[in-house]
Design an enzyme around this catalytic site. Structure first.
Site, PDB file in Angstrom:
ATOM      1  N   THR A  69     -36.809 129.092  60.527  1.00 19.60           N
ATOM      2  CA  THR A  69     -36.395 130.224  59.687  1.00 19.60           C
ATOM      3  C   THR A  69     -36.983 130.077  58.286  1.00 19.60           C
ATOM      4  OG1 THR A  69     -34.333 130.254  60.932  1.00 19.60           O
ATOM      5  CG2 THR A  69     -34.367 131.527  58.895  1.00 19.60           C
ATOM      6  N   ASP A 113     -35.909 135.552  65.932  1.00 17.34           N
ATOM      7  CA  ASP A 113     -35.421 134.215  66.285  1.00 17.34           C
ATOM      8  C   ASP A 113     -35.009 134.208  67.759  1.00 17.34           C
ATOM      9  OD1 ASP A 113     -34.735 131.623  65.821  1.00 17.34           O
ATOM     10  OD2 ASP A 113     -32.935 132.044  64.643  1.00 17.34           O
ATOM     11  N   ARG A 221     -32.010 119.967  58.684  1.00 13.40           N
ATOM     12  CA  ARG A 221     -30.667 120.552  58.560  1.00 13.40           C
ATOM     13  C   ARG A 221     -29.608 119.459  58.639  1.00 13.40           C
ATOM     14  NH1 ARG A 221     -29.859 124.751  62.498  1.00 13.40           N
ATOM     15  NH2 ARG A 221     -30.611 126.218  60.945  1.00 13.40           N
TER      16      ARG A 221
HETATM   17  N1  LIG Z   1     -39.698 121.146  55.689  1.00 11.37           N
HETATM   18  C1  LIG Z   1     -38.539 121.287  55.049  1.00 11.37           C
HETATM   19  N2  LIG Z   1     -38.410 120.874  53.787  1.00 11.37           N
HETATM   20  C2  LIG Z   1     -37.215 120.977  53.159  1.00 11.37           C
HETATM   21  N3  LIG Z   1     -36.102 121.492  53.706  1.00 11.37           N
HETATM   22  C3  LIG Z   1     -36.192 121.940  54.945  1.00 11.37           C
HETATM   23  C4  LIG Z   1     -37.402 121.881  55.688  1.00 11.37           C
HETATM   24  N4  LIG Z   1     -37.212 122.396  56.902  1.00 11.37           N
HETATM   25  C5  LIG Z   1     -35.928 122.776  56.946  1.00 11.37           C
HETATM   26  N5  LIG Z   1     -35.313 122.500  55.774  1.00 11.37           N
HETATM   27  C6  LIG Z   1     -33.898 122.718  55.475  1.00 11.37           C
HETATM   28  O1  LIG Z   1     -33.171 122.624  56.689  1.00 11.37           O
HETATM   29  C7  LIG Z   1     -32.307 123.735  56.861  1.00 11.37           C
HETATM   30  C8  LIG Z   1     -32.499 124.294  58.253  1.00 11.37           C
HETATM   31  O2  LIG Z   1     -33.760 124.889  58.378  1.00 11.37           O
HETATM   32  P1  LIG Z   1     -33.982 126.236  59.198  1.00 11.37           P
HETATM   33  O3  LIG Z   1     -32.770 127.101  59.154  1.00 11.37           O
HETATM   34  O4  LIG Z   1     -35.259 126.818  58.717  1.00 11.37           O
HETATM   35  O5  LIG Z   1     -34.168 125.664  60.663  1.00 11.37           O
HETATM   36  P2  LIG Z   1     -34.440 126.439  62.028  1.00 11.37           P
HETATM   37  O6  LIG Z   1     -35.529 125.689  62.713  1.00 11.37           O
HETATM   38  O7  LIG Z   1     -34.672 127.881  61.775  1.00 11.37           O
HETATM   39  O8  LIG Z   1     -33.113 126.221  62.818  1.00 11.37           O
HETATM   40  P3  LIG Z   1     -32.485 127.132  64.011  1.00 11.37           P
HETATM   41  O9  LIG Z   1     -33.458 127.076  65.133  1.00 11.37           O
HETATM   42  O10 LIG Z   1     -31.200 126.408  64.301  1.00 11.37           O
HETATM   43  O11 LIG Z   1     -32.278 128.496  63.422  1.00 11.37           O
HETATM   44  C9  LIG Z   1     -32.637 124.728  55.749  1.00 11.37           C
HETATM   45  O12 LIG Z   1     -31.527 124.896  54.932  1.00 11.37           O
HETATM   46  C10 LIG Z   1     -33.695 124.091  54.893  1.00 11.37           C
HETATM   47  O13 LIG Z   1     -33.183 123.902  53.605  1.00 11.37           O
END
Ligand SMILES: Nc1ncnc2c1ncn2[C@@H]1O[C@H](COP(=O)(O)OP(=O)(O)OP(=O)(O)O)[C@@H](O)[C@H]1O
Length: 351
Positions: A69, A113, A221
């Protein structure tokens, strides 16, 4: 911030999602780790910007919490375009998708998503939309039904999935750029923990940050969540400064073990060893034995257990590795296998 956090910290109420949002990096340069994905994506975006075209559609695959995301938001920000967010389960009919697609503005980024969970008829509509920026709206029913073509504005689809294998080939092939997001290594997570601590105003020493990072299952996360838990602990049991000892005590209290295995990981491993003699056992059987959905076990627990070398997926089912027995301090059963076979060549995988 959760209810529990509010009680102990007395800070202004913000929910967990708001904290997540506050901690998200906003630019590609601030996105930590996933070096290759970042570089490749940067090329895709900047060459499109240079040509004044909408970039190719992007598919992000990887486990929960790895930053899909966040990357979608960054893509829109880097392109200077608005972002529309929806998800596969919200698209139950082709009409739901048509409603979204027909209202996109030129160059808008559409984040879809859990794209693998979209309804099949919508998927077919998406093929045409991705390729020709057109949808066929079907009017009427039965033999009298007609398809009215409708042009839509050129857009960039960013699809995210935790299960790339479940995407039909024709859909996968329509993405010009497919990025697989892997677990982060502890050094990258340590940077994320320190960055988040700075943003949240948590005082933490370097060794404690490294410990939180190490126990975060390779997942940003989780790193952010554990940081908030150790912060709570340090505020209530000490003066708020997170030391290594405090971090360790807090993580033990929250049942995160020294390698980062959490309650679900340990339950799966324990069931595999103690109820099924180390396997092989089918995914559904294993999931029932820990009271979880097969998808949760497969998507949330297994990838990390496999990565840690504790569990293996075989055509006949899940098996524990010798390291799994050691990890839980158990001795593998000493029954000889048939005619040179191994002990675990017993149960066929019926899932
Ligand atoms: N590369 C990164 N650097 C810093 N913070 C990150 C990074 N990747 C993710 N985060 C942190 O981790 C949290 C979760 O990331 P995100 O919601 O983008 O994951 P996702 O892959 O979309 O998860 P889901 O599949 O469960 O929706 C976010 O709040 C973000 O702050």
């Amino acid at each position: 911030m959760s209810e529990e956090e509010r009680l102990v910290s007395g800070e202004q109420y913000i929910d967990d999602q708001a904290i997540d949002a506050a901690l998200r990096p906003k630019k590609l340069d601030d996105f930590i780790g996933q070096e290759r994905v970042r570089e490749q994506l940067s090329l895709v975006l900047h060459s499109a910007l240079r040509r004044g075209r909408t970039p190719d559609h992007v598919l992000l695959s990887g486990g929960p919490g790895l930053g899909k995301t966040t990357l979608a938001m960054i893509i829109a920000a880097e392109l200077g375009r608005p972002l529309r967010i929806t998800s596969g389960p919200a698209i139950e009919r082709a009409g739901d998708l048509a409603a979204v697609l027909s209202t996109l503005s030129e160059g808008e980024v559409l984040f879809l998503d859990e794209i693998h969970r979209m309804a099949r008829p919508a998927e077919e509509m998406l093929y045409l939309a991705m390729e020709d920026f057109r949808v066929d709206v079907v009017v009427g029913k039965g033999p009298g039904a007609t398809a009215i073509p409708l042009d839509i504005a050129p857009f960039t689809l960013v699809g995210a999935t935790t299960r790339a294998g479940m995407l039909p080939g024709p859909l996968r092939d329509r993405f010009g750029f497919v990025a697989h997001m892997d677990f982060y290594d502890p050094a990258e997570l340590e940077i994320i923990v320190r960055r988040s601590a700075g943003l949240l105003g948590v005082r933490i020493d370097d060794r404690a940050a490294a410990e939180v990072a190490f126990r975060s299952r390779g997942t940003p996360r989780i790193a952010n969540r554990l940081l908030r838990r150790v912060r709570d602990f340090a505020e209530v049991r000490a003066d708020g400064y997170v030391t290594l000892d405090l971090a360790r005590s807090a993580l033990d209290l929250y049942e995160v073990d020294e390698s980062g295995l959490d309650r679900l990981d340990l339950a799966v491993l324990r069931a595999l060893l103690t109820k099924f003699g180390g396997g092989p056992v089918g995914l559904s059987t294993l999931a029932v034995s820990v009271g979880e959905e097969p998808e949760t076990v497969e998507v949330v627990a297994e990838p990390f257990l496999v990565r840690q070398g504790l569990l293996a997926r075989t055509p006949r089912g899940r098996i524990a590795t010798p390291a799994a027995w050691t990890h839980l301090g158990l001795a593998p059963p000493q029954v000889p296998g048939p005619a040179g076979g191994t002990l675990f060549d017993v149960t066929p995988d019926t899932d």
